[in-house]
Design an enzyme around this catalytic site. Structure first.
Site, PDB file in Angstrom:
ATOM      1  N   HIS A 256      -9.876  11.417   0.596  1.00 38.81           N
ATOM      2  CA  HIS A 256      -9.022   9.999   0.846  1.00 38.81           C
ATOM      3  C   HIS A 256      -7.571  10.553   1.568  1.00 38.81           C
ATOM      4  O   HIS A 256      -7.043   9.782   1.736  1.00 38.81           O
ATOM      5  CB  HIS A 256      -8.861   9.367  -0.473  1.00 38.81           C
ATOM      6  CG  HIS A 256      -7.703   8.004  -0.979  1.00 38.81           C
ATOM      7  ND1 HIS A 256      -6.828   8.449  -0.619  1.00 38.81           N
ATOM      8  CD2 HIS A 256      -8.897   6.975  -0.768  1.00 38.81           C
ATOM      9  CE1 HIS A 256      -6.505   6.386  -1.113  1.00 38.81           C
ATOM     10  NE2 HIS A 256      -7.269   5.720  -0.775  1.00 38.81           N
TER      11      HIS A 256
ATOM     12  N   LYS B 133      -5.033  11.213   4.415  1.00 36.47           N
ATOM     13  CA  LYS B 133      -4.287  10.270   5.496  1.00 36.47           C
ATOM     14  C   LYS B 133      -3.469  11.439   5.902  1.00 36.47           C
ATOM     15  O   LYS B 133      -2.287  11.721   5.924  1.00 36.47           O
ATOM     16  CB  LYS B 133      -3.084   9.602   4.438  1.00 36.47           C
ATOM     17  CG  LYS B 133      -3.882   8.311   4.042  1.00 36.47           C
ATOM     18  CD  LYS B 133      -3.974   7.894   2.667  1.00 36.47           C
ATOM     19  CE  LYS B 133      -4.471   6.661   2.301  1.00 36.47           C
ATOM     20  NZ  LYS B 133      -6.222   6.408   2.283  1.00 36.47           N
TER      21      LYS B 133
ATOM     22  N   ASP C 146      -0.551  18.784  17.702  1.00 42.40           N
ATOM     23  CA  ASP C 146      -0.401  20.724  18.523  1.00 42.40           C
ATOM     24  C   ASP C 146       0.851  21.458  18.124  1.00 42.40           C
ATOM     25  O   ASP C 146       1.537  22.557  18.677  1.00 42.40           O
ATOM     26  CB  ASP C 146       0.899  19.453  20.034  1.00 42.40           C
ATOM     27  CG  ASP C 146      -0.162  19.136  21.352  1.00 42.40           C
ATOM     28  OD1 ASP C 146      -0.921  20.094  21.111  1.00 42.40           O
ATOM     29  OD2 ASP C 146       0.820  18.426  21.770  1.00 42.40           O
TER      30      ASP C 146
ATOM     31  N   HIS D  33       0.725  -1.055  -0.266  1.00 44.41           N
ATOM     32  CA  HIS D  33       0.255  -0.368   0.112  1.00 44.41           C
ATOM     33  C   HIS D  33       0.863   1.574  -0.210  1.00 44.41           C
ATOM     34  O   HIS D  33       0.259   2.060   0.110  1.00 44.41           O
ATOM     35  CB  HIS D  33      -0.539   0.309   1.260  1.00 44.41           C
ATOM     36  CG  HIS D  33      -2.275   1.199   1.037  1.00 44.41           C
ATOM     37  ND1 HIS D  33      -1.738   2.182   1.860  1.00 44.41           N
ATOM     38  CD2 HIS D  33      -3.468   1.335   0.363  1.00 44.41           C
ATOM     39  CE1 HIS D  33      -2.984   2.541   2.086  1.00 44.41           C
ATOM     40  NE2 HIS D  33      -3.859   2.016   1.261  1.00 44.41           N
TER      41      HIS D  33
ATOM     42  N   ASP E 296      16.388  10.655  -8.495  1.00 43.98           N
ATOM     43  CA  ASP E 296      17.076  10.614  -8.751  1.00 43.98           C
ATOM     44  C   ASP E 296      18.132  10.574  -7.432  1.00 43.98           C
ATOM     45  O   ASP E 296      19.230  11.125  -7.419  1.00 43.98           O
ATOM     46  CB  ASP E 296      17.878  11.834  -9.508  1.00 43.98           C
ATOM     47  CG  ASP E 296      18.082  12.516 -11.293  1.00 43.98           C
ATOM     48  OD1 ASP E 296      18.301  10.557 -11.301  1.00 43.98           O
ATOM     49  OD2 ASP E 296      17.794  13.414 -11.628  1.00 43.98           O
TER      50      ASP E 296
ATOM     51  N   LYS F 226       3.537   4.425  -1.447  1.00 39.66           N
ATOM     52  CA  LYS F 226       2.795   5.282  -2.227  1.00 39.66           C
ATOM     53  C   LYS F 226       4.697   5.846  -2.601  1.00 39.66           C
ATOM     54  O   LYS F 226       4.668   7.337  -1.466  1.00 39.66           O
ATOM     55  CB  LYS F 226       1.839   6.384  -2.230  1.00 39.66           C
ATOM     56  CG  LYS F 226       0.804   5.691  -2.481  1.00 39.66           C
ATOM     57  CD  LYS F 226       0.066   5.700  -1.610  1.00 39.66           C
ATOM     58  CE  LYS F 226      -1.603   4.855  -2.350  1.00 39.66           C
ATOM     59  NZ  LYS F 226      -2.127   4.519  -0.908  1.00 39.66           N
TER      60      LYS F 226
HETATM   61  O1  G3P Z   1      -8.017   3.389  -0.809  1.00 39.43           O
HETATM   62  P1  G3P Z   1      -6.323   2.578   0.413  1.00 39.43           P
HETATM   63  O2  G3P Z   1      -5.260   2.821  -1.172  1.00 39.43           O
HETATM   64  O3  G3P Z   1      -5.821   3.692   1.145  1.00 39.43           O
HETATM   65  O4  G3P Z   1      -6.335   1.955   0.578  1.00 39.43           O
HETATM   66  C1  G3P Z   1      -7.389   0.897   1.587  1.00 39.43           C
HETATM   67  C2  G3P Z   1      -7.194  -0.123   1.013  1.00 39.43           C
HETATM   68  O5  G3P Z   1      -8.205  -0.679   2.790  1.00 39.43           O
HETATM   69  C3  G3P Z   1      -5.290  -0.888   1.622  1.00 39.43           C
HETATM   70  O6  G3P Z   1      -5.540  -2.346   1.253  1.00 39.43           O
END
Ligand code: G3P
Length: 393
Positions: free
Chosen positions: A312, A314, A319, A135, A142, A137
Site C-alpha cells: 500500500h 506511495k 536520482d 484522502h 502542538d 493523512k
Molecule cells: O487505499 P487508499 O487509502 O490509497 O485509497 C484508495 C482510493 O482509491 C482513494 O479514493
C-alpha cells in the site's frame, strides 16, 4: 514543462528545479527539516500514539480510512484523554472511508471535547457530490511534529507484514519548518467544513531548524487548485537524469505520465517499479494497471510485483536525491478527484534510506515480463470495466 527541454531540464538537486516547482505547485520549499521513515504499523502506530499522548496544546488529525480496530480504539482513547486534559483536538475523517467505524468512537471523541468533522458523508440523493474524497493523512501535534504517509486505521495496517492479510505501508514523522505546511493543509479542509481557520501560536509556533532536509508540501485539491500532484510527478520524472524508483499501490499512469516515463527511458534513465500482486484489495486496479505495462516493459522499464502481502506504499525517488511521499497514489483519482497531501523531500541521506527500503521490498518481489501482461478469460471483463472507468480509478 520540462518535456521540450529533454536532457537540458534542470537536475532535481538544482535551485532551478526548486524555483520551478515553487511556481508550478504554488508551494514554497523550506530548509532545515528532518523526516523519519516509519516502516509498517509496528513502527508508525506506536510513534503516532506517543506523539498524541505527548500533546500539550493542540492536535489536528485528518484521515481517509478508520474502521473498528485496536489501533483506532487506541487513537480515539488517546485523543479523548488529551481533549479532557485541555488540549484542543480537531479531527476530520472521510465520510466514506469511515462508514464502517462504530458510531460510539465518534461519540466518545465528541463527549470528550474533540471537535469532529465528517468529510462528505454518503448522500444517496446526490451521490456524484460524494466522488471527491478526503484522502489526506495528516497528524500534527502542538504544531511542531507532523506525520503523513499512506496508512489508515484498520487491523490490516497494524503490526508488521508477518501475515498475508497485513498491508505493507510507510508513514513519515516530520520535524522542522515544513510542519507548518502540514498544519496549513489541515486548515484547508477544516475551513471548508467549519468556515473557521485555526491560527495562533498554539497551532503555528516558531519552528526551528531540526535537520538538513529541504521539503515542500504539495496540496492536492483538484477542484480548487487543479492537478498539483500529477504536475509534481511530471516535473520530477521529466527532470530525472539517472534513476527513478516507484513503489505504489495503485499505479495507473495516464497518457502524460506514461509519456514522461518513456521519455526518461529514451534519456537512459533506469526505472524500477514495484506494485502489488494478487493480494491487492482492488483487483480491477491491478488489471487496469497491467494494460499499460507492455509499452513500459518494451521501453526497458523494470516492473515487479510485491510478494508477501498487499503493498500500500506511495513512494517515488528520483536520482537518489528527490523523494515524493504522502497520501497520493499514481492514478487519475489522485490527480483530478481526491484531496491529498504529498511532501517532496530533497536529501541524499533520506533518498538513500528510501532506496534501501525499496530494495528490501524488491528482494521480496517478482519481476514481470511481457508474458505477464496477458489476461485470462475470467480477468477480461474486469479489465474492460477498469478501462471504461479508468479516469475514476
Ligand atoms: O487505499 P487508499 O487509502 O490509497 O485509497 C484508495 C482510493 O482509491 C482513494 O479514493
Amino acid at each position: 514543462m520540462y518535456a521540450e527541454l529533454g536532457a537540458r531540464a534542470p537536475e532535481v538537486s538544482d535551485a532551478e528545479f526548486r524555483e520551478d516547482t515553487t511556481v508550478e505547485l504554488e508551494s514554497t520549499w523550506t530548509e532545515g527539516n528532518e523526516v523519519e521513515t516509519l516502516v509498517n504499523g509496528g513502527e508508525y502506530f506506536p510513534a503516532m500514539l506517543d506523539a498524541v499522548k505527548s500533546a500539550q496544546k493542540t492536535i489536528t488529525f485528518e484521515t481517509f480510512v478508520a474502521v473498528n480496530a485496536v489501533v483506532t480504539y487506541d487513537l480515539v482513547m488517546a485523543l479523548s484523554d488529551r481533549a479532557e486534559n485541555g488540549v484542543k483536538v480537531h479531527f476530520i475523517i472521510d465520510g466514506i472511508g469511515s462508514r464502517k467505524m462504530d458510531e460510539r468512537y465518534l461519540e466518545k471523541l465528541r463527549h470528550s471535547g474533540v471537535e469532529v468533522e465528517i468529510y462528505k458523508p454518503m448522500n444517496y440523493l446526490s451521490p456524484w457530490d460524494c466522488n471527491n474524497r478526503d484522502h489526506r493523512k495528516i497528524l500534527v501535534v502542538d504544531g511542531k511534529v507532523g506525520f503523513t504517509g499512506g496508512a489508515g486505521y484498520a487491523d490490516c495496517w497494524d503490526g508488521d507484514v508477518e501475515k498475508e492479510w497485513r498491508w505493507r505501508d510507510t508513514m513519515y514523522c516530520l520535524r522542522g519548518p515544513v510542519v507548518a505546511d502540514l498544519q496549513h493543509a489541515f486548515n484547508d479542509n477544516w475551513k471548508e467544513l467549519t468556515g473557521s481557520t485555526l491560527s495562533g501560536e498554539e497551532y503555528f509556533p516558531y519552528l526551528k531548524q531540526e535537520g538538513r532536509m529541504k521539503a515542500q508540501a504539495v496540496l492536492g485539491a483538484p477542484q480548487e487548485r487543479g492537478d498539483t500532484l500529477g504536475a509534481s510527478y511530471l516535473l520530477a520524472i521529466d527532470a530525472a537524469k539517472e534513476s527513478i524508483l516507484i513503489e505504489h499501490a495503485y499505479f495507473i499512469p495516464n497518457k502524460e505520465l506514461r509519456g514522461a516515463l518513456l521519455r526518461a527511458r529514451q534519456r537512459g534513465v533506469e526505472i524500477d517499479i514495484i506494485l502489488p500482486n494478487d493480494k491487492i484489495d482492488t483487483p480491477v486496479v491491478r488489471l487496469t494497471s497491467r494494460s499499460h505495462w507492455p509499452e513500459l516493459l518494451e521501453a526497458g522499464v523494470r516492473i515487479y510485483e510485491y510478494g508477501p502481502c498487499m503493498l500500500h506504499g506511495k513512494l517515488i525517488v528520483v536520482d537518489d536525491v528527490l523523494s515524493i511521499i504522502g497520501s497520493g497514489n499514481f492514478d487519475d483519482r489522485t490527480f483530478f478527484i481526491n484531496d491529498e497531501l504529498n511532501v517532496n523531500v530533497l536529501s541524499r541521506e533520506f533518498a538513500a534510506e528510501q532506496r534501501a527500503m525499496f530494495e528490501r521490498d524488491l528482494a521480496q518481489s517478482q519481476r514481470m515480463t511481457m508474458e505477464d501482461t496477458g489476461y485470462s478469460w475470467s480477468e477480461r471483463p474486469k479489465m474492460w470495466v477498469g478501462k471504461l472507468i479508468e479516469p475514476q480509478l
